[in-house]
Design a protein around this motif. Structure first.
Motif, PDB file in Angstrom:
ATOM      1  N   ALA A 102       0.788  -1.260   0.407  1.00  0.00           N
ATOM      2  CA  ALA A 102       0.362  -0.028   0.324  1.00  0.00           C
ATOM      3  C   ALA A 102       0.930   1.076   0.347  1.00  0.00           C
ATOM      4  CB  ALA A 102      -0.857   0.250   1.385  1.00  0.00           C
ATOM      5  N   LYS A 103       2.035   1.375   0.788  1.00  0.00           N
ATOM      6  CA  LYS A 103       3.168   2.349   1.024  1.00  0.00           C
ATOM      7  C   LYS A 103       3.513   2.476  -0.468  1.00  0.00           C
ATOM      8  CE  LYS A 103       3.349   2.057   5.847  1.00  0.00           C
ATOM      9  NZ  LYS A 103       4.660   2.055   7.116  1.00  0.00           N
ATOM     10  N   LYS A 104       4.101   1.585  -1.262  1.00  0.00           N
ATOM     11  CA  LYS A 104       4.927   1.456  -2.546  1.00  0.00           C
ATOM     12  C   LYS A 104       3.502   2.114  -2.918  1.00  0.00           C
ATOM     13  CE  LYS A 104       7.862  -1.545  -4.969  1.00  0.00           C
ATOM     14  NZ  LYS A 104       8.142  -2.771  -5.242  1.00  0.00           N
ATOM     15  N   ILE A 105       2.085   1.453  -3.863  1.00  0.00           N
ATOM     16  CA  ILE A 105       1.544   2.037  -4.012  1.00  0.00           C
ATOM     17  C   ILE A 105       1.083   3.771  -4.092  1.00  0.00           C
ATOM     18  CG2 ILE A 105      -0.626   1.814  -4.981  1.00  0.00           C
ATOM     19  CD1 ILE A 105      -0.704  -0.934  -4.015  1.00  0.00           C
ATOM     20  N   GLU A 106       0.982   3.669  -3.556  1.00  0.00           N
ATOM     21  CA  GLU A 106       0.593   5.521  -2.886  1.00  0.00           C
ATOM     22  C   GLU A 106       1.846   6.183  -3.139  1.00  0.00           C
ATOM     23  OE1 GLU A 106      -1.983   7.835   1.105  1.00  0.00           O
ATOM     24  OE2 GLU A 106      -0.304   6.050   1.499  1.00  0.00           O
ATOM     25  N   ASP A 157       5.633  -2.936  -9.562  1.00  0.00           N
ATOM     26  CA  ASP A 157       6.388  -4.166  -9.409  1.00  0.00           C
ATOM     27  C   ASP A 157       5.772  -5.005  -9.118  1.00  0.00           C
ATOM     28  OD1 ASP A 157       8.289  -6.060 -10.682  1.00  0.00           O
ATOM     29  OD2 ASP A 157       9.663  -5.394  -8.560  1.00  0.00           O
ATOM     30  N   LEU A 158       4.594  -4.535  -9.132  1.00  0.00           N
ATOM     31  CA  LEU A 158       3.264  -6.607  -8.372  1.00  0.00           C
ATOM     32  C   LEU A 158       2.558  -6.760  -9.695  1.00  0.00           C
ATOM     33  CD1 LEU A 158       2.541  -4.368  -5.409  1.00  0.00           C
ATOM     34  CD2 LEU A 158       4.181  -5.986  -5.429  1.00  0.00           C
ATOM     35  N   ASN A 159       2.361  -8.087  -9.137  1.00  0.00           N
ATOM     36  CA  ASN A 159       1.594  -8.620  -9.931  1.00  0.00           C
ATOM     37  C   ASN A 159      -0.170  -7.334 -10.215  1.00  0.00           C
ATOM     38  OD1 ASN A 159      -0.742 -10.397  -8.995  1.00  0.00           O
ATOM     39  ND2 ASN A 159       1.165 -11.492  -8.533  1.00  0.00           N
ATOM     40  N   PRO A 160      -0.803  -8.008 -11.157  1.00  0.00           N
ATOM     41  CA  PRO A 160      -1.919  -7.005 -11.141  1.00  0.00           C
ATOM     42  C   PRO A 160      -3.479  -7.618 -10.101  1.00  0.00           C
ATOM     43  CG  PRO A 160      -1.606  -7.962 -13.502  1.00  0.00           C
ATOM     44  CD  PRO A 160      -0.367  -8.433 -12.524  1.00  0.00           C
ATOM     45  N   LYS A 161      -2.895  -8.175  -9.717  1.00  0.00           N
ATOM     46  CA  LYS A 161      -3.719  -8.853  -8.418  1.00  0.00           C
ATOM     47  C   LYS A 161      -3.478  -8.693  -7.584  1.00  0.00           C
ATOM     48  CE  LYS A 161      -5.938 -13.537  -6.353  1.00  0.00           C
ATOM     49  NZ  LYS A 161      -6.369 -14.856  -7.257  1.00  0.00           N
ATOM     50  N   GLN A 162      -2.625  -8.323  -6.805  1.00  0.00           N
ATOM     51  CA  GLN A 162      -1.647  -7.796  -5.573  1.00  0.00           C
ATOM     52  C   GLN A 162      -1.544  -6.312  -5.552  1.00  0.00           C
ATOM     53  OE1 GLN A 162       2.266  -8.496  -6.659  1.00  0.00           O
ATOM     54  NE2 GLN A 162       2.364 -11.106  -5.435  1.00  0.00           N
ATOM     55  N   VAL A 163      -1.553  -5.443  -6.461  1.00  0.00           N
ATOM     56  CA  VAL A 163      -2.316  -4.006  -6.556  1.00  0.00           C
ATOM     57  C   VAL A 163      -3.435  -3.994  -6.657  1.00  0.00           C
ATOM     58  CG1 VAL A 163      -2.591  -1.999  -8.343  1.00  0.00           C
ATOM     59  CG2 VAL A 163      -0.505  -3.412  -7.897  1.00  0.00           C
ATOM     60  N   SER A 164      -4.857  -4.816  -7.631  1.00  0.00           N
ATOM     61  CA  SER A 164      -6.493  -4.398  -7.277  1.00  0.00           C
ATOM     62  C   SER A 164      -6.703  -4.996  -5.341  1.00  0.00           C
ATOM     63  CB  SER A 164      -6.757  -5.995  -8.473  1.00  0.00           C
ATOM     64  OG  SER A 164      -7.896  -5.783  -7.987  1.00  0.00           O
TER      65      SER A 164
END
Length: 381
Positions: free
Chosen positions: A263-267, A291-298
């Motif tokens: 979450a911190k990485k995405i933000e 650098d994550l897969n789509p499911k992890q991000v979603s």
């Protein structure tokens, strides 16, 4: 039966035949796919219905109604399955029509056979006799079962469409040319048409002794022919663009738990790199950036921010818009121009998202901020 009307009959013939031509153009495409086939079938079944009524009027004007019963064109039980499989094929890139799916069209075959029997011929003619022929009830049951079939498949098709649009918001930040909203209208119109038609004809038959038939019969089918041509045209245009349908295959990734680091990485990426300024930003692009897969991000966006991807990205765009409206160098830009610079692709999406996020329209917000600024300057003096 309605009185022969050359003008309305001609309109029905023209639009119905044009719809069938569009269906043929879809089938003639070099890069054929299931959506083309099922859209062609859907167009064909509805155009056939309109042509059926036009043919009735032509034959009636020549005292050849006995002939019509042997060339009945109505095929109610094909409409529902064609609509359902068309919706499936344009929303699911993995869709394949299998042998077991043919069972959906078995009632269509039985209907075709039914129209070649005396049960239909005598039952349909019996509607206009007093007392009714014994086969008339059989004919009416067949008609109502056809309406029930269309209604059930329509509800299922709408559910498929709803699931698809929910999926879109998990993967895309802009939904233009992807949402298939245009498909809702014909789905609802087609379903409502037959339900309303059967109810109206029954009321006319029992309450008004068919005195209203002349006023609604042909005009209704003129509308049907025009709507059928419209969905054929829209579907043909849609077939020229790449579908963004979801994949039904389950991801092989392990089930994930909420991860604060992700979450911190995405933000951090959203704040520092501002990828939301790209109007084409989607889940795949953001996943590459962090650098994550789509499911992890979603899943992280859903759980950590309590939003879907669409809401998450557009939230940043709204904040960017609000920030830019305060900059002196942007005073000459229109609100829509600023919105485009912030990553939005259409005025309607921008206005809708802004209103849902702030409770105000963009112009109301800007005017309010202007008054606040003037008040501060006034107090400062």
């Amino acid at each position: 039966m309605s009185a022969p009307n050359p003008i309305l009959t001609t309109i029905i013939f023209v639009f119905a035949l044009q719809a069938i031509i569009l269906g043929g153009m879809l089938l003639s495409k070099r890069q054929q796919n299931p959506s083309h086939i099922f859209l062609s079938l859907l167009i064909f079944f509805f155009a056939l219905m309109a042509l059926n009524i036009a043919l009735v009027n032509v034959l009636r004007s020549h005292n050849m109604m006995d002939t019509f019963r042997y060339v009945q064109l109505e095929l109610l039980f094909g409409i529902g399955p064609a609509l359902y499989f068309y919706t499936k094929s344009v929303t699911d890139r993995d869709f394949r029509f299998s042998k077991k799916d043919y069972i959906h069209f078995v009632p269509l075959l039985l209907e075709f056979i039914f129209y070649r029997t005396a049960f239909y011929r005598l039952g349909a003619d019996g509607l206009y006799q007093t007392p009714h022929h014994p086969y008339t009830n059989i004919y009416l049951v067949e008609q109502w079962l056809g309406i029930l079939s269309i209604t059930i498949y329509t509800i299922i098709s709408l559910l498929v469409l709803y699931r698809y649009q929910t999926w879109l918001k998990q993967h895309f930040s802009n939904l233009e040319n992807k949402s298939l909203n245009w498909l809702k209208a014909p789905i609802l119109i087609y379903s409502a048409f037959w339900i309303g038609w059967m109810i109206l004809t029954e009321i006319d038959r029992f309450v008004f002794d068919r005195e209203l038939r002349e006023s609604y019969f042909l005009p209704t089918f003129v509308g049907l022919a025009i709507v059928t041509y419209w969905i054929g045209f829209k579907g043909y245009l849609r077939s020229r663009t790449k579908t963004s349908g979801y994949l039904t295959k389950k991801s092989t990734s392990e089930e994930l738990n909420q991860n604060l680091e992700w979450a911190k990485k995405i933000e951090s990426t959203m704040i520092n790199e501002r990828p939301y300024l790209d109007s084409e930003l989607d889940l795949a692009k953001l996943s590459e950036l962090v650098d994550l897969n789509p499911k992890q991000v979603s899943q992280t966006i859903n759980r950590s921010f309590s939003k879907n991807f669409y809401e998450f990205v557009n939230g940043y765009r709204i904040e960017e818009f609000k920030r830019r409206t305060t900059l002196p160098e942007n005073k000459k830009l229109t609100l829509l121009g600023l919105a485009y610079e912030c990553g939005f692709k259409s005025k309607s999406t921008f206005n809708d998202v802004f209103k849902k996020t702030t409770g105000k329209t963009p112009s109301q917000f800007v005017e309010q901020e202007k008054k606040k600024s003037e008040k501060k300057h006034s107090v400062a003096r």
